[in-house]
Design a protein around this motif. Structure first.
Motif, PDB file in Angstrom:
ATOM      1  N   GLN A 269       0.832  -1.211   0.000  1.00 19.61           N
ATOM      2  CA  GLN A 269       0.000   0.000   0.000  1.00 19.61           C
ATOM      3  C   GLN A 269       0.866   1.260   0.000  1.00 19.61           C
ATOM      4  O   GLN A 269       0.554   2.249  -0.661  1.00 19.61           O
TER       5      GLN A 269
ATOM      6  N   ASP B  75       8.505   7.941   3.635  1.00 21.59           N
ATOM      7  CA  ASP B  75       8.836   8.477   4.957  1.00 21.59           C
ATOM      8  C   ASP B  75       7.566   8.713   5.771  1.00 21.59           C
ATOM      9  O   ASP B  75       7.492   8.371   6.949  1.00 21.59           O
ATOM     10  N   GLU B  76       6.536   9.272   5.117  1.00 22.00           N
ATOM     11  CA  GLU B  76       5.263   9.468   5.825  1.00 22.00           C
ATOM     12  C   GLU B  76       4.682   8.140   6.307  1.00 22.00           C
ATOM     13  O   GLU B  76       4.032   8.069   7.347  1.00 22.00           O
ATOM     14  N   TRP B  77       4.902   7.108   5.527  1.00 20.43           N
ATOM     15  CA  TRP B  77       4.384   5.789   5.878  1.00 20.43           C
ATOM     16  C   TRP B  77       5.287   5.072   6.881  1.00 20.43           C
ATOM     17  O   TRP B  77       5.066   3.913   7.212  1.00 20.43           O
ATOM     18  N   GLY B  78       6.340   5.724   7.310  1.00 13.77           N
ATOM     19  CA  GLY B  78       7.216   5.142   8.314  1.00 13.77           C
ATOM     20  C   GLY B  78       8.145   4.078   7.761  1.00 13.77           C
ATOM     21  O   GLY B  78       8.692   3.274   8.513  1.00 13.77           O
TER      22      GLY B  78
END
Lengths: 294, 475
Positions: A39, A148-151
Motif C-alpha cells: 500500500q 517516509d510518511e508511511w514510516g
C-alpha cells in the motif's frame, strides 16, 4: 547502467514495480507487513502518476505542454510541484553553465516564475521544455517523501535505474550495493558502491543514441556514460527533498562538461562524486577508461 | 462535390473545366495555410485558450473578476484533484478545508494551501465550518458518496453554492433531496460529471453529432473502463484515525474508511465510480434516457471479506431515442487495464471513438465509405482531413485493383484540452456563481444519470431486465 548487486532480494526486502514516464519505477522496501508495504508503494506510485500528468510534454494538458504553447508575453498557472521541478531545473542550468538545459537551447532563462501566483510567464515565444533529464529524479525524491510518511525508512527507490535513491540500508547490511556498467555492455561492471542516504543519477548513450549540447547545438562526442552520486542532505536542509533530481540533472551535464569543469563542480559541492566513461579512440585496444571525481 | 464518392468520379480526361476528385481536393487543402483551412478549429481552440488567458490575467488586470470565498469539504484523493485544478483558476480564495482525517488529509491540504498565500482554517466537523465561516460563497464537496446528500443540503441551506462530486448520492432518495434543496434555496448545484464541460465533448455533441450529423443514425454504443489490479488503499500507521471518530462518521474501521467505494451503503463499486461518467455521456449524446437495462456482474477477484460491490460489471442499456432504438453496452472490470477507457458511438454513416484522456482515444472518427463526403466539415474545421486509406493507382481501364481490404478514412477531432480534466467544469461552476454562465450539469441532469447508473446494480441483483419509466427520471 545502474544496477543492484548482491543477492537478488536481500533478506526481508520486498520489491514493487510500476510503469510510468516510459520506464519502470520500483520500490525496494523493508517492512514486516507485506500488505502495508504494498500500500505504501502504491501511494508512492500514485504520486509518480500525478507528476507524469503535470510534467510530461507528451500529454497535451500537462503543465509543461501548456508552457510549450505559450506565446511571448503569455502566462499560465501550474501546480506547486511543476514550479518546484522547474526551479530545480533552472538552478541546475545556472550551476552547470547551461550544460543542463531542459529547454535544449530554446530559452529557459526567458521564462519567469512567480511562486506566489503559481505562474510561468514566457517573455519570448518558442520555448520548448522537456523535463526528461530531471523529472524522474524529481519523482523519486517525492516517492521517498511518501515512504517516509508511511514510516518506511529502509528502502531503495528508482526510476528506470537511471535515477536511484538509497535510503537506510536493509537490516544487517551497511548499504545498498549498486553497480555501474558500460551501457554498450562491452566491459561489464565498471564500479561498485555500497550506499545509503545517497542519490544516484546516470546518463549515457545507448547504441545509435545521441545527446545534443544545448550550448552549441552539436552532438556530444567522446563520452559514453556518466554517473553522479550525491549524499542526501539531512532532512532539515533546503535541498533534502531534491537530491535525486539534482543528481539526475548533473549526470546529464557530466556528459557535456569537460574534466576540469566536472572537477570544479565536485570541488565546490561537498558530497558530490562523479564517474565519466569516455569512448576509446578507434583502433585503441585498451578498455574504455572510467575517470572518477573528485 | 460534397456528396461525391470516389467510385463515381468522372474520368480525368473529360471535357471542360476538370473536376477535382476528392483526393485532390484533400491533398490541395493540406497545403493551404492552417488559418484558412482549419478556421473553425483554430477559432475554437483560440477562443478556448483566450478565455483561459483572460481568466489567468493578473488580479490587477482582471479587477472585474469577483473574488469568491471557497471551502473544500473532503480533502482526499479526489478533493486534492479538484483543489489542484482550482489552484489554476484565478479569483478564488480558499477560506476553509474540512476532512475527518485531520491527522493526514486535512493537515496536508491546509499546509499546501498556506504555502501559496491562502489562509484556510482546518475543520474536522463540517457543521462547525458552516457555523464559523460566514463569508463562504461556495463549497466544493468530495466526500464519500453516502455523505453527499447531507453535506450538499446543509451547505445549500446555509446559503452556499455547491459543486458536488458524482455519484450525486448512493441512493435515489438522497439524490432527489439534493435536487429539491437546490430548488428551494435557489443556490447553484453543479454535479461533477466533468466531461459535460470538456471542450472536446462539447464540440462532438454540438457540432459533430448535432449540426453535422456525421454518424448518421446511431444504432449501437459501447464503452468501457478497464483498470489493472491494485492493492486496497492503506494509510500510514502513525496517522490512523481513532476508532471513535471513524464510528462517528459511519465507518467501521480504517480499511473501510479508505476503501468505502467497495462497500454497500457507502459507495456503489466500480460501475458507479467509473461507469457513471461514461453512461452519462451515452444519455447526453443520444439525447434520451434509457428505457431498460440488463446486467451481469460479480465479485470475481477481490477478497469478499472486505469488498462488497462487484469488481466486474457488463451492462446493456436500451434507449428509445428521437431517431430510433439504440443498444448500448458498457463494461467495467478491475483486473486488467488493457485498452483503458473510452466511449464508442456507431452510426450508419460513421463512428466516433472518444475518451476524456488526452493521450488515448482523444477523438477518432471513421467515415463509412457510403456516407456523404465530409469535405464541408473538414473545410469548416470540425474534423481533420483524413488519413487517406485509398488504394494504389488503378491501371487504365481496370475497375479495381484487388488487394487487402481498405479501412474507412480516419479523421480526428481537432479540439484539445490544455487544462487539468476537471478545470473547465469547475470554471463553469464559478462562472455561473458570478452570473456569467449556466451550469453544464445541474442537479436535474445529475439525477437522471444517477437513476440510470444505480439501476445497474439492481439489475445484477435481480438477474433480469429492469425497465425505466420516463417519470423515473424526473423530480
Amino acid at each position: 547502467m545502474l544496477g543492484l548487486d548482491g543477492p537478488q532480494a536481500p533478506a526481508g526486502v520486498r520489491r514493487f514495480s510500476h510503469e510510468a514516464m516510459a520506464t519502470v519505477y520500483e520500490v525496494h522496501a523493508v517492512h514486516p507487513d507485506a500488505r502495508y508495504a504494498a500500500q505504501a508503494a502504491q501511494a508512492a506510485f500514485d504520486l509518480v502518476d500525478r507528476l507524469e500528468r503535470e510534467l510530461s510534454r507528451f500529454r497535451p494538458n500537462s503543465d509543461i505542454s501548456r508552457i510549450n504553447h505559450l506565446g511571448a508575453g503569455e502566462s499560465t498557472r501550474v501546480s506547486p510541484s511543476t514550479l518546484e521541478c522547474l526551479a530545480i531545473a533552472r538552478h541546475m542550468f545556472d550551476v552547470t553553465g547551461g550544460a543542463f538545459d531542459v529547454s535544449i537551447g530554446t530559452g529557459l532563462p526567458s521564462l519567469e516564475f512567480d511562486p506566489d501566483d503559481l505562474t510561468v510567464r514566457a517573455t519570448t515565444g518558442g520555448v520548448r521544455l522537456d523535463l526528461g533529464g530531471v523529472g524522474k529524479g524529481f519523482a523519486v525524491d517525492g516517492m521517498a517523501g511518501v515512504l517516509d510518511e508511511w514510516g518506511i525508512t529502509s528502502a531503495l527507490v528508482h526510476g528506470g535505474f537511471s535515477s536511484v535513491l538509497a535510503l537506510d540500508p536493509p537490516p544487517g547490511a551497511d548499504g545498498w550495493l549498486l553497480t555501474m556498467s558500460d551501457p554498450r555492455g562491452a566491459s561489464g561492471v565498471l564500479a561498485r558502491r555500497s550506499v545509503s542516504q545517497t542519490a544516484f543519477g546516470a546518463s549515457g548513450l545507448l547504441k545509435g543514441g545521441h545527446i545534443v549540447d544545448p550550448r552549441t547545438g552539436a552532438p556530444v562526442s567522446g563520452r559514453v556514460a556518466a554517473w553522479v552520486a550525491l549524499a542526501r542532505p539531512a532532512a532539515v536542509e533546503p535541498d533534502a527533498g531534491a537530491a535525486t533530481a539534482i543528481s539526475d540533472a548533473l549526470a546529464t551535464a557530466c556528459m557535456l562538461l569537460d574534466d576540469g569543469e566536472i572537477a570544479g563542480l565536485c570541488a565546490r559541492s561537498p558530497g558530490l562524486e562523479a564517474w565519466v566513461l569516455s569512448s576509446a579512440d578507434a583502433g585503441d585496444p585498451r578498455p574504455p577508461s572510467v575517470r572518477h571525481f573528485p | 462535390m460534397a456528396a461525391e464518392n470516389d467510385n463515381q468520379k468522372p474520368p480525368a480526361s473529360s471535357e471542360g473545366p476538370r473536376k477535382l476528385d476528392r483526393r485532390e481536393v484533400l491533398a490541395g487543402l493540406s497545403t493551404v495555410p492552417a488559418l484558412g483551412l482549419f478556421g473553425y478549429a483554430w477559432q475554437k481552440q483560440r477562443s478556448y485558450q483566450k478565455s483561459r488567458a483572460d481568466a489567468a490575467a493578473t488580479p490587477a488586470a482582471a479587477a472585474d473578476v469577483q473574488e469568491l470565498n471557497v471551502a473544500l469539504l473532503g480533502a482526499g484523493a479526489q478533493g486534492q484533484v479538484l483543489m489542484d485544478a482550482m489552484m489554476r483558476i484565478p479569483g478564488l480564495r480558499f477560506r476553509a478545508v474540512c476532512d475527518v482525517w485531520a491527522e493526514y488529509n486535512l493537515r496536508r491540504v491546509v499546509n499546501s494551501l498556506k504555502k501559496f498565500n491562502h489562509e484556510p482554517n482546518g475543520y474536522e466537523d463540517y457543521r462547525e465550518m458552516l457555523d464559523k465561516e460566514k463569508e463562504l460563497d461556495a463549497v466544493i464537496i468530495a466526500t464519500p458518496d453516502f455523505w453527499h446528500a447531507q453535506h450538499t443540503i446543509d451547505c445549500l441551506e446555509a446559503g452556499k453554492h455547491v459543486y458536488c462530486e458524482k455519484e450525486m448520492s448512493n441512493t435515489l432518495e438522497g439524490a432527489r433531496s439534493m435536487v429539491l434543496a437546490a430548488r428551494e434555496t435557489g443556490k447553484h448545484l453543479q454535479i461533477g460529471h466533468q466531461r459535460r464541460s470538456n471542450p472536446r465533448y462539447l464540440h462532438c455533441y454540438e457540432k459533430l453529432i448535432g449540426e453535422a450529423n456525421l454518424l448518421g443514425r446511431i444504432v449501437t454504443v459501447n464503452g468501457q473502463w478497464n483498470r489493472a489490479v491494485a492493492p486496497d488503499l492503506g494509510a500510514p500507521d502513525r496517522y490512523a484515525i481513532p476508532e471513535a471518530r471513524l464510528k462517528q462518521y459511519g465507518f467501521k474501521d480504517m480499511h473501510q474508511f479508505r476503501n468505502w467505494r467497495w462497500y454497500k451503503g457507502l459507495g456503489g463499486g466500480p460501475i458507479v465510480d467509473l461507469g457513471s461518467h461514461q453512461i452519462d455521456i451515452y444519455s447526453w449524446f443520444l439525447g434520451a434516457n434509457p428505457s431498460g437495462v440488463m446486467a451481469s456482474g460479480g465479485l470475481l477477484y477481490y477478497d469478499p471479506s472486505n469488498h462488497e460491490w462487484y469488481d466486474t460489471v457488463m451492462a446493456v442499456f436500451d434507449y428509445d431515442t428521437p431517431k430510433g432504438p439504440v443498444k448500448a453496452f458498457y463494461q467495467t472490470q478491475t483486473t486488467n487495464g488493457s485498452q483503458g477507457y473510452f466511449e464508442n458511438f456507431m452510426g450508419d454513416q460513421g463512428t466516433l471513438l472518444i475518451s476524456e484522456s488526452e493521450v488515448n482515444y482523444a477523438g477518432q472518427l471513421y467515415r463509412d465509405p457510403n456516407a456523404p463526403a465530409w469535405d464541408t466539415w473538414i473545410q469548416k474545421g470540425y474534423v481533420t482531413a483524413p488519413k487517406l486509406q485509398e488504394a494504389k493507382e488503378k491501371e487504365d481501364g481496370a475497375v479495381a485493383d484487388v488487394r487487402e481490404s481498405v479501412s474507412p478514412d480516419q479523421h480526428t477531432v481537432p479540439v484539445v484540452l490544455r487544462d487539468p480534466y476537471h478545470q473547465p467544469h469547475l470554471q463553469n461552476f464559478f462562472d455561473t456563481v458570478r452570473g456569467k454562465a449556466t451550469l453544464n450539469c445541474p442537479p436535474e441532469i445529475g439525477y437522471e444519470s444517477a437513476v440510470a447508473v444505480l439501476k445497474v446494480n439492481e439489475a445484477i441483483e435481480a438477474k433480469s431486465r429492469l425497465a425505466f419509466r420516463p417519470e423515473d427520471f424526473h423530480v
